[in-house]
Design a protein around this motif. Structure first.
Motif, mmCIF file in Angstrom:
data_model
loop_
_atom_site.group_PDB
_atom_site.id
_atom_site.type_symbol
_atom_site.label_atom_id
_atom_site.label_comp_id
_atom_site.label_asym_id
_atom_site.label_seq_id
_atom_site.Cartn_x
_atom_site.Cartn_y
_atom_site.Cartn_z
ATOM 1 N N GLU A 85 -3.591 -9.240 7.459
ATOM 2 C CA GLU A 85 -3.462 -10.040 8.679
ATOM 3 C C GLU A 85 -2.580 -9.398 9.740
ATOM 4 O OE1 GLU A 85 -5.158 -12.663 9.118
ATOM 5 O OE2 GLU A 85 -5.657 -13.539 7.173
ATOM 6 N N SER A 86 -1.810 -8.379 9.354
ATOM 7 C CA SER A 86 -0.841 -7.798 10.291
ATOM 8 C C SER A 86 -0.561 -6.352 9.925
ATOM 9 C CB SER A 86 0.469 -8.594 10.240
ATOM 10 O OG SER A 86 1.069 -8.465 8.955
ATOM 11 N N ILE A 87 0.121 -5.661 10.824
ATOM 12 C CA ILE A 87 0.522 -4.285 10.545
ATOM 13 C C ILE A 87 1.489 -4.243 9.372
ATOM 14 C CG2 ILE A 87 2.416 -4.329 12.224
ATOM 15 C CD1 ILE A 87 0.153 -1.338 11.385
ATOM 16 N N VAL B 159 -4.043 4.988 7.217
ATOM 17 C CA VAL B 159 -4.910 3.814 7.240
ATOM 18 C C VAL B 159 -5.469 3.692 8.650
ATOM 19 C CG1 VAL B 159 -5.135 1.349 6.795
ATOM 20 C CG2 VAL B 159 -3.440 2.686 5.521
ATOM 21 N N SER B 160 -6.775 3.880 8.795
ATOM 22 C CA SER B 160 -7.406 3.770 10.105
ATOM 23 C C SER B 160 -7.775 2.319 10.381
ATOM 24 C CB SER B 160 -8.639 4.674 10.186
ATOM 25 O OG SER B 160 -9.547 4.390 9.133
ATOM 26 N N MET B 161 -7.656 1.925 11.646
ATOM 27 C CA MET B 161 -7.878 0.526 12.023
ATOM 28 C C MET B 161 -8.759 0.416 13.265
ATOM 29 S SD MET B 161 -3.995 -0.915 11.310
ATOM 30 C CE MET B 161 -3.288 0.194 12.536
ATOM 31 N N SER B 162 -9.760 1.273 13.359
ATOM 32 C CA SER B 162 -10.719 1.275 14.478
ATOM 33 C C SER B 162 -9.986 1.302 15.821
ATOM 34 C CB SER B 162 -11.635 0.055 14.380
ATOM 35 O OG SER B 162 -12.356 0.077 13.168
ATOM 36 N N GLY B 163 -10.284 0.353 16.697
ATOM 37 C CA GLY B 163 -9.696 0.341 18.027
ATOM 38 C C GLY B 163 -8.215 0.053 18.069
ATOM 39 N N ASP B 164 -7.649 -0.367 16.930
ATOM 40 C CA ASP B 164 -6.211 -0.648 16.880
ATOM 41 C C ASP B 164 -5.388 0.562 16.486
ATOM 42 O OD1 ASP B 164 -6.531 -3.336 17.599
ATOM 43 O OD2 ASP B 164 -6.982 -3.904 15.538
ATOM 44 N N GLY B 165 -6.025 1.724 16.365
ATOM 45 C CA GLY B 165 -5.286 2.936 16.030
ATOM 46 C C GLY B 165 -5.222 3.182 14.543
ATOM 47 N N ALA B 166 -4.120 3.744 14.089
ATOM 48 C CA ALA B 166 -3.967 4.084 12.669
ATOM 49 C C ALA B 166 -2.492 4.143 12.309
ATOM 50 C CB ALA B 166 -4.645 5.420 12.363
ATOM 51 N N VAL B 167 -2.233 4.051 11.014
ATOM 52 C CA VAL B 167 -0.875 4.119 10.493
ATOM 53 C C VAL B 167 -0.775 5.299 9.538
ATOM 54 C CG1 VAL B 167 0.868 2.927 9.094
ATOM 55 C CG2 VAL B 167 -0.541 1.630 10.684
ATOM 56 N N LEU B 168 0.284 6.073 9.680
ATOM 57 C CA LEU B 168 0.606 7.142 8.735
ATOM 58 C C LEU B 168 1.808 6.701 7.915
ATOM 59 C CD1 LEU B 168 0.650 10.065 7.566
ATOM 60 C CD2 LEU B 168 2.012 10.713 9.575
ATOM 61 N N ILE B 169 1.642 6.662 6.606
ATOM 62 C CA ILE B 169 2.720 6.247 5.713
ATOM 63 C C ILE B 169 3.084 7.428 4.820
ATOM 64 C CG2 ILE B 169 3.442 4.581 3.960
ATOM 65 C CD1 ILE B 169 1.171 2.753 4.940
ATOM 66 N N THR B 170 4.328 7.882 4.936
ATOM 67 C CA THR B 170 4.848 8.945 4.081
ATOM 68 C C THR B 170 5.873 8.330 3.131
ATOM 69 O OG1 THR B 170 6.791 9.604 5.380
ATOM 70 C CG2 THR B 170 4.647 10.417 6.137
ATOM 71 N N PRO B 171 6.363 9.085 2.151
ATOM 72 C CA PRO B 171 7.355 8.521 1.229
ATOM 73 C C PRO B 171 8.618 8.010 1.914
ATOM 74 C CG PRO B 171 6.416 10.508 0.303
ATOM 75 C CD PRO B 171 5.910 10.420 1.707
ATOM 76 N N THR B 172 8.929 8.541 3.102
ATOM 77 C CA THR B 172 10.187 8.171 3.753
ATOM 78 C C THR B 172 10.024 7.423 5.073
ATOM 79 O OG1 THR B 172 10.277 10.324 4.869
ATOM 80 C CG2 THR B 172 11.390 10.141 2.729
ATOM 81 N N THR B 173 8.871 7.580 5.742
ATOM 82 C CA THR B 173 8.729 7.069 7.105
ATOM 83 C C THR B 173 7.313 6.554 7.348
ATOM 84 O OG1 THR B 173 10.233 8.866 7.766
ATOM 85 C CG2 THR B 173 9.199 7.611 9.530
ATOM 86 N N THR B 174 7.195 5.623 8.283
ATOM 87 C CA THR B 174 5.893 5.115 8.713
ATOM 88 C C THR B 174 5.740 5.336 10.214
ATOM 89 O OG1 THR B 174 5.883 3.419 6.989
ATOM 90 C CG2 THR B 174 4.404 3.083 8.852
#
Length: 303
Positions: A194-196, A216-231
């Motif tokens: 439901e949310s980022i 994690v791709s989210m179409s028109g909402d962009g994408a999130v990169l999650i690493t062990p230490t940072t997002t």
């Protein structure tokens, strides 16, 4: 060197009709055939980015010949393993209601063919990048991606783009990067994101299971990169959606290109977004000019 494995290639038969009427004769407005399969899409985008790569996989029959001939025309290097049976055909239909797909079944993959694949992958060395992309044929165990990573030489970066059991099993092989979209991520845990914050929470669960990094791709909402230490959160550039087929594969290709060029992971992530968006805004897979144009529109922020 970059190697891309497509276990389940296809011919993508793309048709456009005015309005599909079930049970009636429907005439196409336009149609075309393309070599398909997620990994083959990745290979084509990398070639558009002037990046050497070799595409691997299983292929057979007259449909397989079409794929090889199409790739030869584009100067895309391939090293397929021939199998009995015909490579599948996937139908992508577009009408006034949207896009629909009918995907064919893959040919049977024998134990001898799997042995040949293992031998080819055994030649990879430290510094190589291996992209494992797409579905797994029914005749192959869902553990195939994990098994490949277990046998791969140390120092080979593996990027995994799959879903379902193939992804969950593959994560156990500790890939450098995985790329589910937000719907696939939710399906893994049987939840609706439901949310980022939800996306980040469940994405980190996949890190706990073995993935080193996740986009994690989210179409028109962009994408999130999650690493062990940072997002990190990346915006999506503005544009008209023309064709969603291959956009996620283009993101993988752009990211792979960045890693191959020794860019840091955030810059590679940004390049992936540019390539994915460029393909979504075009009838065909993105070119370097199209990706470069969008790159300046993308902002990445640390969360």
């Amino acid at each position: 060197m970059i190697y891309i494995l497509t276990l389940n290639p296809s011919i993508d038969y793309i048709i456009n009709i005015e309005k599909f009427v079930p049970g009636d004769i429907n005439l196409t407005k336009s149609e075309y055939k393309l070599p398909g399969g997620k990994g083959i899409n990745v290979s084509q985008v990398l070639t558009n980015l002037q990046t050497p790569n070799t595409t691997l996989g299983f292929i057979g029959g007259f449909t397989g010949d079409f794929i090889k001939e199409s790739l030869d025309k584009k100067n895309i290097k391939h090293d397929f393993i021939e199998v009995c049976g015909d490579t599948r055909i996937n139908i992508k239909m577009k009408d006034s209601s949207g896009e629909s797909e009918i995907n064919g079944n893959s040919p049977e993959i024998s134990s001898e063919a799997l042995k040949k694949l293992k031998e080819k992958l055994g030649s990879l060395i430290s510094g190589d990048i291996l992209v494992l992309s797409g579905s797994v044929p029914k005749s192959i165990s869902s553990t195939i991606y994990k098994d490949i990573m277990t046998d791969t030489s140390d120092g080979v970066k593996v990027i995994l783009d799959a879903k379902g059991d193939a992804l969950l099993e593959g994560i156990k092989g500790k890939p450098y990067m995985i790329k589910p979209n937000n719907h696939e991520l939710g399906d893994i845990f049987d939840v609706k994101l439901e949310s980022i914050e939800d996306t980040i929470f469940y994405g980190r669960k996949l890190l706990d299971l073995g993935a080193q990094n996740i986009i994690v791709s989210m179409s028109g909402d962009g994408a999130v990169l999650i690493t062990p230490t940072t997002t990190y959160m990346a915006s999506a550039p503005k544009g008209k959606l023309v064709n969603s087929v291959g956009a996620g594969d283009s993101l993988v290709a752009g990211f792979t290109y960045g890693i191959y060029k020794n860019l840091d992971i955030v810059k590679a992530f940004k390049l992936g977004i540019a390539c994915g968006s460029a393909s979504a805004f075009s009838n065909f897979l993105c070119t370097q000019i199209e990706a470069d144009k969008l790159l300046k529109e993308i902002t990445v922020k640390k969360l």
